[in-house]
Design a protein around this motif. Structure first.
Motif, mmCIF file in Angstrom:
data_model
loop_
_atom_site.group_PDB
_atom_site.id
_atom_site.type_symbol
_atom_site.label_atom_id
_atom_site.label_comp_id
_atom_site.label_asym_id
_atom_site.label_seq_id
_atom_site.Cartn_x
_atom_site.Cartn_y
_atom_site.Cartn_z
ATOM 1 N N ASP A 1 0.846 -1.194 0.000
ATOM 2 C CA ASP A 1 0.000 0.000 0.000
ATOM 3 C C ASP A 1 0.882 1.245 0.000
ATOM 4 O O ASP A 1 2.112 1.150 0.085
ATOM 5 C CB ASP A 1 -0.953 0.020 1.196
ATOM 6 N N LEU A 2 0.226 2.393 -0.074
ATOM 7 C CA LEU A 2 0.941 3.662 -0.072
ATOM 8 C C LEU A 2 1.664 3.863 1.259
ATOM 9 O O LEU A 2 1.205 3.379 2.305
ATOM 10 C CB LEU A 2 -0.038 4.807 -0.318
ATOM 11 N N PRO A 3 2.766 4.569 1.261
ATOM 12 C CA PRO A 3 3.558 4.732 2.492
ATOM 13 C C PRO A 3 2.770 5.267 3.678
ATOM 14 O O PRO A 3 2.937 4.787 4.803
ATOM 15 C CB PRO A 3 4.653 5.711 2.067
ATOM 16 N N GLU A 4 1.878 6.239 3.445
ATOM 17 C CA GLU A 4 1.134 6.805 4.567
ATOM 18 C C GLU A 4 0.167 5.800 5.180
ATOM 19 O O GLU A 4 -0.060 5.787 6.396
ATOM 20 C CB GLU A 4 0.390 8.076 4.147
ATOM 21 N N MET A 5 -0.404 4.926 4.347
ATOM 22 C CA MET A 5 -1.303 3.902 4.864
ATOM 23 C C MET A 5 -0.526 2.854 5.654
ATOM 24 O O MET A 5 -0.967 2.410 6.724
ATOM 25 C CB MET A 5 -2.077 3.251 3.717
ATOM 26 N N VAL A 6 0.616 2.443 5.136
ATOM 27 C CA VAL A 6 1.452 1.476 5.841
ATOM 28 C C VAL A 6 1.880 2.036 7.199
ATOM 29 O O VAL A 6 1.825 1.341 8.225
ATOM 30 C CB VAL A 6 2.684 1.107 4.988
ATOM 31 N N ALA A 7 2.282 3.315 7.231
ATOM 32 C CA ALA A 7 2.718 3.928 8.491
ATOM 33 C C ALA A 7 1.573 4.003 9.494
ATOM 34 O O ALA A 7 1.750 3.731 10.686
ATOM 35 C CB ALA A 7 3.279 5.319 8.218
ATOM 36 N N TYR A 8 0.379 4.380 9.020
ATOM 37 C CA TYR A 8 -0.794 4.464 9.903
ATOM 38 C C TYR A 8 -1.113 3.111 10.513
ATOM 39 O O TYR A 8 -1.369 2.985 11.722
ATOM 40 C CB TYR A 8 -1.980 4.983 9.095
ATOM 41 N N LYS A 9 -1.068 2.099 9.692
ATOM 42 C CA LYS A 9 -1.410 0.758 10.157
ATOM 43 C C LYS A 9 -0.366 0.226 11.139
ATOM 44 O O LYS A 9 -0.714 -0.379 12.165
ATOM 45 C CB LYS A 9 -1.541 -0.171 8.948
ATOM 46 N N GLN A 10 0.882 0.438 10.839
ATOM 47 C CA GLN A 10 1.935 -0.013 11.744
ATOM 48 C C GLN A 10 1.828 0.673 13.096
ATOM 49 O O GLN A 10 2.017 0.044 14.148
ATOM 50 C CB GLN A 10 3.306 0.252 11.115
ATOM 51 N N GLN A 11 1.497 1.947 13.089
ATOM 52 C CA GLN A 11 1.358 2.695 14.339
ATOM 53 C C GLN A 11 0.236 2.133 15.205
ATOM 54 O O GLN A 11 0.386 1.986 16.424
ATOM 55 C CB GLN A 11 1.088 4.168 14.023
ATOM 56 N N HIS A 12 -0.892 1.796 14.580
ATOM 57 C CA HIS A 12 -2.061 1.359 15.332
ATOM 58 C C HIS A 12 -2.033 -0.121 15.703
ATOM 59 O O HIS A 12 -2.808 -0.557 16.558
ATOM 60 C CB HIS A 12 -3.335 1.676 14.554
ATOM 61 N N LEU A 13 -1.167 -0.890 15.049
ATOM 62 C CA LEU A 13 -1.093 -2.325 15.334
ATOM 63 C C LEU A 13 0.280 -2.752 15.843
ATOM 64 O O LEU A 13 0.581 -3.952 15.875
ATOM 65 C CB LEU A 13 -1.444 -3.129 14.072
ATOM 66 N N GLU A 14 1.096 -1.795 16.265
ATOM 67 C CA GLU A 14 2.484 -2.115 16.613
ATOM 68 C C GLU A 14 2.593 -3.092 17.789
ATOM 69 O O GLU A 14 3.591 -3.817 17.907
ATOM 70 C CB GLU A 14 3.259 -0.834 16.922
ATOM 71 N N LYS A 15 1.587 -3.146 18.650
ATOM 72 C CA LYS A 15 1.650 -4.034 19.812
ATOM 73 C C LYS A 15 0.947 -5.369 19.568
ATOM 74 O O LYS A 15 0.877 -6.205 20.459
ATOM 75 C CB LYS A 15 1.047 -3.352 21.039
ATOM 76 N N GLU A 16 0.434 -5.555 18.348
ATOM 77 C CA GLU A 16 -0.298 -6.780 18.017
ATOM 78 C C GLU A 16 0.610 -7.742 17.253
ATOM 79 O O GLU A 16 1.571 -7.329 16.600
ATOM 80 C CB GLU A 16 -1.536 -6.455 17.173
ATOM 81 N N SER A 17 0.276 -9.021 17.330
ATOM 82 C CA SER A 17 1.073 -10.052 16.650
ATOM 83 C C SER A 17 0.235 -10.739 15.581
ATOM 84 O O SER A 17 -0.880 -11.202 15.854
ATOM 85 C CB SER A 17 1.561 -11.096 17.656
ATOM 86 N N ALA A 18 0.773 -10.798 14.373
ATOM 87 C CA ALA A 18 0.106 -11.515 13.287
ATOM 88 C C ALA A 18 0.244 -13.018 13.513
ATOM 89 O O ALA A 18 1.183 -13.481 14.167
ATOM 90 C CB ALA A 18 0.716 -11.120 11.951
ATOM 91 N N ARG A 19 -0.673 -13.783 12.940
ATOM 92 C CA ARG A 19 -0.674 -15.230 13.105
ATOM 93 C C ARG A 19 0.183 -15.939 12.063
ATOM 94 O O ARG A 19 0.367 -17.152 12.131
ATOM 95 C CB ARG A 19 -2.113 -15.750 13.044
ATOM 96 N N CYS A 20 0.667 -15.182 11.090
ATOM 97 C CA CYS A 20 1.517 -15.753 10.054
ATOM 98 C C CYS A 20 2.688 -14.798 9.835
ATOM 99 O O CYS A 20 2.838 -13.808 10.554
ATOM 100 C CB CYS A 20 0.725 -15.960 8.765
#
Length: 286
Positions: free
Chosen positions: A109-128
């Motif tokens: 995705d676009l850099p700003e979307m990636v940054a927004y998502k990383q900020q809001h999910l930084e404490k979460e763990s993906a299952r894969c």
């Protein structure tokens, strides 16, 4: 449109995330996205409330989400080892779905979307195994290099372009389809598709707001999935929203009128169904 907080096509991700939050909070929810409300934020809610029939149109986004969930689960169980989610937006499937830890999930995705998502999910763990790539997909050379890299390390790939193609011109969709088909490991492609009548109605309801945000919709081929056949992609499955809405009990507003037309005027209904055909399609490389 100063009263509508859509500033760009990326803001539509907030809008869709709020729909996922609405579904997740229902007692009969088809999926639970515990991150959706956080990601949608206050602006996502304002967007839905400001749009004409905003809340009433949630049924389409819920059906789209469920259908893609089901297709991904099936393909992963059949041996897909890599998922590429193009214009991933605020999708949280790597966090909320039951996926093998070995699966490689790539979000682009676009850099700003990636940054927004990383900020809001930084404490979460993906299952894969989750990888995020900042890239404007309009950068043809950049996406080709990315696809080459993924193809070189993957065994069997499915591509998702949920909510993306409608915002592209037909020639841009064709170019993307050809670039994907150039990669022999890219076996499947999941996307959503609407008819010209659906696009026309969407433009009538929301066209001014989307155009003001530089996010107009363009792609709704009259030939439907056949658009992709000369580009190397054959239709494997069409999850039509009319059928899925009944299966999942998420029918459109005034659905009783559709059922009445089907019962009383079957020939007319068949023509209308073709005119308004839309849904999620699964394609496989030719």
């Amino acid at each position: 449109m100063p009263d509508l907080p859509i500033r760009s096509v990326s803001d539509t991700a907030l809008w869709v995330a709020y729909y996922r939050a609405m579904e997740s909070e229902r007692p009969d929810a088809h999926f639970h996205d515990p991150y959706a409300r956080r990601l949608a934020g206050e602006r996502g809610e304002r967007i839905v409330k400001a749009l004409r029939q905003g809340k009433a149109m949630s049924w389409v986004m819920i059906l789209r989400t469920v259908c893609i969930d089901e297709l991904v689960s099936r393909l992963v169980s059949q041996g897909i080892d890599t998922v590429i989610n193009l214009a991933a937006g605020l999708d949280t499937r790597p966090y909320r779905m039951h996926l093998p830890a070995s699966l490689h999930w790539i979000e682009v995705d676009l850099p700003e979307m990636v940054a927004y998502k990383q900020q809001h999910l930084e404490k979460e763990s993906a299952r894969c195994r989750l990888e995020r790539i900042s890239l404007d997909l309009a950068n043809v050379e950049g996406r080709r290099q990315l696809f080459d890299r993924i193809n070189s390390s993957a065994a069997k790939v499915v591509v998702i372009s949920e909510g993306l193609l409608a915002y592209l011109q037909p020639e841009a969709v064709a170019g993307l389809a050809q670039d994907l088909h150039q990669q022999p490991k890219f076996q499947y492609w999941i996307t959503d598709l609407a008819s010209p009548a659906i696009l026309e109605r969407t433009q009538k309801h929301w066209g001014k707001q989307l155009s003001a945000a530089n996010a107009p919709m363009h792609f709704a081929p009259a030939e439907g999935p056949e658009f992709f056949r000369p580009l190397g992609w054959n239709l494997a499955e069409f999850r039509e929203f009319l059928d899925e809405s009944r299966r999942l009990k998420r029918e459109m507003p005034m659905a009783w009128m559709v059922r009445a037309t089907e019962r009383l005027f079957p020939k007319r209904f068949a023509k209308l169904r073709q005119k308004w055909r839309s849904g999620v399609i699964l394609m496989e490389r030719a």
